[in-house]
Scaffold this motif. Structure first.
Motif, PDB file in Angstrom:
ATOM      1  N   PHE A   8     -13.102  19.990  -1.477  1.00  0.00           N
ATOM      2  CA  PHE A   8     -12.108  18.992  -1.103  1.00  0.00           C
ATOM      3  C   PHE A   8     -12.804  17.643  -0.982  1.00  0.00           C
ATOM      4  N   THR A   9     -12.069  16.595  -1.278  1.00  0.00           N
ATOM      5  CA  THR A   9     -12.647  15.257  -1.088  1.00  0.00           C
ATOM      6  C   THR A   9     -12.717  14.886   0.386  1.00  0.00           C
ATOM      7  N   ARG A  64     -15.363  10.807  -3.373  1.00  0.00           N
ATOM      8  CA  ARG A  64     -14.934  11.043  -4.749  1.00  0.00           C
ATOM      9  C   ARG A  64     -15.696  10.106  -5.678  1.00  0.00           C
ATOM     10  N   ASP A 119      -0.212  14.364  -1.013  1.00  0.00           N
ATOM     11  CA  ASP A 119      -1.426  14.630  -1.787  1.00  0.00           C
ATOM     12  C   ASP A 119      -2.055  15.906  -1.230  1.00  0.00           C
ATOM     13  N   ARG A 120      -1.964  16.995  -2.001  1.00  0.00           N
ATOM     14  CA  ARG A 120      -2.416  18.300  -1.514  1.00  0.00           C
ATOM     15  C   ARG A 120      -3.560  18.831  -2.377  1.00  0.00           C
ATOM     16  N   GLN A 121      -4.621  19.272  -1.727  1.00  0.00           N
ATOM     17  CA  GLN A 121      -5.723  19.951  -2.392  1.00  0.00           C
ATOM     18  C   GLN A 121      -5.821  21.364  -1.818  1.00  0.00           C
ATOM     19  N   ARG A 122      -5.875  22.366  -2.693  1.00  0.00           N
ATOM     20  CA  ARG A 122      -5.914  23.757  -2.223  1.00  0.00           C
ATOM     21  C   ARG A 122      -6.867  24.558  -3.092  1.00  0.00           C
ATOM     22  N   VAL A 147     -10.559  24.084  -7.117  1.00  0.00           N
ATOM     23  CA  VAL A 147      -9.645  23.268  -6.319  1.00  0.00           C
ATOM     24  C   VAL A 147      -8.477  22.847  -7.199  1.00  0.00           C
ATOM     25  N   LYS A 148      -7.270  23.179  -6.766  1.00  0.00           N
ATOM     26  CA  LYS A 148      -6.043  22.744  -7.452  1.00  0.00           C
ATOM     27  C   LYS A 148      -5.511  21.519  -6.709  1.00  0.00           C
ATOM     28  N   TRP A 149      -5.153  20.488  -7.477  1.00  0.00           N
ATOM     29  CA  TRP A 149      -4.767  19.202  -6.886  1.00  0.00           C
ATOM     30  C   TRP A 149      -3.347  18.880  -7.330  1.00  0.00           C
ATOM     31  N   ASP A 152      -6.119  24.754   2.437  1.00  0.00           N
ATOM     32  CA  ASP A 152      -5.725  23.517   1.785  1.00  0.00           C
ATOM     33  C   ASP A 152      -5.827  22.375   2.777  1.00  0.00           C
ATOM     34  N   SER A 201      -8.814  19.993  -9.810  1.00  0.00           N
ATOM     35  CA  SER A 201      -9.642  18.893  -9.325  1.00  0.00           C
ATOM     36  C   SER A 201     -10.968  18.862 -10.079  1.00  0.00           C
TER      37      SER A 201
END
Length: 699
Positions: free
Chosen positions: A322-323, A143, A252-255, A301-303, A180, A317
């Motif tokens: 994704f990170t 990141r 902490d979710r990234q999708r 990406v939704k964070w 995700d 994001s």
């Protein structure tokens, strides 16, 4: 508020409920099974008494039997990790499309290596590789941080694999094909403020979602930390909410989401970038250069970051990926594995066999006594039981009584030693062979050891190939972040090695510098598309040692390698000063050496002149012969025979001498022999005068 609930209906907001439900789903679909197995693999690698489970250790203690531990897993895994340590990643780029060119690709490569050095990527990669071969899974986190630079710096760190939950329904190595990824951690309010801002910290505090700092309350395995679960004295402090002890479970979710997005399109090159991911000045520059705005369906990406009931962050994001970047030592369509998995069985068998062998040997020293009742006179039965195995023991018994007799000890069961050997061999077969560690007898040559080490590396082919794939994924994300966030004028200090002197030379590398003359940017790294080239290079010390040894061997073989080159490959601390001193204090050459050089040069020129003289004489003789044959064609057959007898070789087609009718046409000789009326005036004028003429012709 406890965290034992697996479903939430009326607690918290919508984003928090959705995040928690997804966390519970992913956890129940395999993460809870992975956690104890990963912890067990960690214990088997670390050793130090951890290879025996607490239940097995308690059982053996109750039976007064030893539990020895012969850790053969650690040296095997360390051999694999050592290979990674001594081979670092080298990132380069090559132009592929758009406005990319070789010059920009070279500049991007230098910037990427600068980022890698500043992130200490090599040490993070060692940790991730170790996680992969030991606990099946390792993860990078990539990141941009604005803590030390307002323009942003790319940072790469490693994540605890027990904190990361990949998409349980995915089956691809590449996270771009996951739905995700979740990262679950326990953080204090200060850590939340640092990562997500003061507002998020205040929201977390108001949620009252604090809990104990290991995952007991939500069915998880003990998290990795310096403390152990046996240290329970912190419970009172935790209940008092003392500073530093109150922690919050963070999800902490990234999708990925697919929806209409405002984009900037370059018609000339076809490049497309999401407008929300670009700075305002970058958008203005793009529009001024001919780019246009458009709205397209695009994956983003939704964070979302939440506690149990509160949402700390919910938005898009700033990154296209994704990170999280994974590394799996062994991967088969969603199934992961490490090198320790197959080594646990042989290691446990080895520990049990060795412990049993030692137990049998120990019982042989004091197997027991058979004593007639009341026959002992100098000790009691309890004393005999206690000191019966002591060296120099004297036992006195009554006359007429039966002599005390020692019970014959049990023999070591047949095959226990073979079990030990078999388990030891199996451990090396499933991890790293002995040849890769260089453990050979003194009778084995170094060349043979190196050959075996190279062959044994084939056993590491799959983990190393997966590491190369992870490096490529990581390099692509670093490239994307450079082109996205390094869009302003920056100056990098690049240190390179001068190939002539071997000294470290520092230079300034400027990117995205505005040029008033052209109205454009010099070294603009934000445009163009590039392909990633990831290579593997030995670490500097190892590489120099190898080069130094090869240079010495070549000198022994008679190859003239300059002294300066040998010193350049050495590891001397002041080798650059030595090289400079050698160049400034060159000894004067011996005058006889220069004289010998001139003599050899003169001899060579003399040989050339002599060869030219012989060639001229040969050509003159050939010309004379040709004149004779032209005058008298019948001599051609005789000349050809003479030349063949002398061993002459025709470099054209045979015969050597052209025969009548095959070469130059015969010249008609004059038939008038009257001296008063010669055949031609010139012949008469020159009659009797010594002139140049063909030697072989007769007048």
């Amino acid at each position: 508020m406890t965290m034992t609930s697996t479903t939430l209906t009326s607690i918290g907001d919508e984003a928090a409920r959705e995040n928690w439900d997804r966390y519970q789903y992913a956890k129940d679909r395999g993460h809870l099974d992975y956690l104890p197995h990963a912890a067990r693999c960690e214990d088997m690698y670390m050793g130090g008494g951890r290879q025996w489970t607490p239940e097995a250790r308690a059982q053996l203690a109750q039976e007064r039997r030893p539990c020895y531990e012969f850790n053969e897993i650690k040296p095997s895994i360390n051999a694999a990790i050592g290979y990674q340590i001594h081979n670092r990643m080298d990132i380069a780029f090559k132009p592929r499309g758009g406005d990319a060119d070789l010059n920009r690709a070279t500049i991007l490569s230098k910037v990427a290596m600068q980022v890698v050095d500043m992130c200490n990527l090599h040490w993070h990669e060692t940790q991730v590789f170790s996680d992969g071969v030991i606990q099946q899974r390792g993860y990078f986190d990539v990141r941009v941080s604005f803590d030390n630079n307002i323009q942003g710096d790319i940072v790469v760190s490693d994540l605890d694999p027990m904190d990361v939950i990949p998409d349980p329904d995915a089956k691809s190595y590449d996270p771009d094909k996951w739905g995700d990824v979740l990262i679950t951690r326990w953080l204090t309010l200060d850590e939340i403020a640092q990562l997500y801002g003061p507002k998020a910290s205040k929201t977390a505090k108001e949620s009252n979602d604090a809990g104990r700092d290991f995952g007991d309350m939500d069915d998880e395995h003990e998290r990795s930390k310096f403390a152990s679960r046996d240290s329970m004295g912190h419970f009172d402090a935790c209940l008092k909410k003392e500073d530093g002890l109150e922690r919050y479970r963070i999800i902490d979710r990234q999708r990925f989401v697919y929806e209409p997005t405002r984009c900037i399109v370059w018609p000339a090159t076809g490049d497309v970038r999401a407008e929300p991911d670009m700075a305002q000045d970058s958008i203005a520059d793009a529009l001024a250069q001919g780019a246009v705005r458009a709205k397209r369906m695009r994956r983003r990406v939704k964070w979302t970051v939440t506690t149990l009931t509160a949402t700390l962050f919910d938005g898009y994001s700033p990154y296209e990926h994704f990170t999280v970047v994974p590394y799996f030592a062994y991967f088969r369509r969603g199934k992961t594995g490490g090198m320790v998995d197959d080594a646990m069985g042989p290691q446990e068998a080895l520990n049990k066999a060795v412990s049993q062998y030692v137990h049998v040997v120990n019982t042989a020293a004091n197997s027991g006594w058979i004593v007639e009742e009341g026959s002992l006179t100098n000790m009691t039965m309890d004393e005999l039981e206690r000191i019966g195995a002591r060296t120099g023991l004297v036992v006195e018994y009554k006359k007429g009584s039966a002599a005390p007799r020692k019970i014959e000890p049990n023999q070591v069961p047949t095959g226990v030693d073979r079990i030990i050997d078999r388990a030891d061999k199996a451990l090396k077969d499933v991890t790293v062979p002995e040849a890769m560690r260089g453990q050979q007898g003194p009778e084995t040559s170094g060349v043979a050891i190196q050959a075996k080490q190279f062959a044994s590396q084939q056993q590491l082919a799959v983990p190393l190939d997966n590491l190369a794939y992870t490096r490529r994924l990581l390099a692509k994300r670093i490239l994307k972040l450079i082109q996205t966030y390094y869009d302003s004028h920056r100056i990098f200090r690049i240190t390179e090695t001068d190939p002539l002197t071997g000294k470290q030379v520092e230079s300034a590398l400027e990117i995205n510098k505005f040029d008033p003359a052209s109205g454009g940017y010099l070294n603009d790294v934000t445009i163009g598309t590039y392909d990633v080239v990831v290579t593997e290079q030995p670490m500097q010390v190892t590489f120099q040692n190898s080069q130094f040894q090869q240079a010495l061997e070549m000198r022994k073989a008679g190859i003239s390698i300059p002294d300066q080159q040998v010193i350049r490959y050495s590891n001397l601390a002041d080798k650059h000063d030595i090289l400079a001193s050698m160049q400034s204090n060159q000894p004067q050459q011996d005058p006889t050496v220069e004289a010998r050089v001139r003599l050899l040069d003169a001899q060579a020129r003399k040989a050339d002149v002599q060869a030219t003289d012989v060639q001229v004489k040969s050509q003159y003789s050939a010309i004379q012969t040709a004149q004779v044959i032209a005058q008298t064609p019948q001599t051609a057959v005789l000349a050809d025979g003479l030349l063949r007898s002398a061993g002459a070789v025709d470099h054209d087609a045979a015969p050597i001498v052209p025969q009548p009718g095959q070469g130059t046409p015969a010249v008609e000789l004059p038939h008038n022999t009257d001296p008063l009326t010669p055949a031609s005036p010139a012949r008469g004028v020159n009659e009797g005068i010594e002139t140049l003429a063909a030697d072989g012709l007769q007048s």
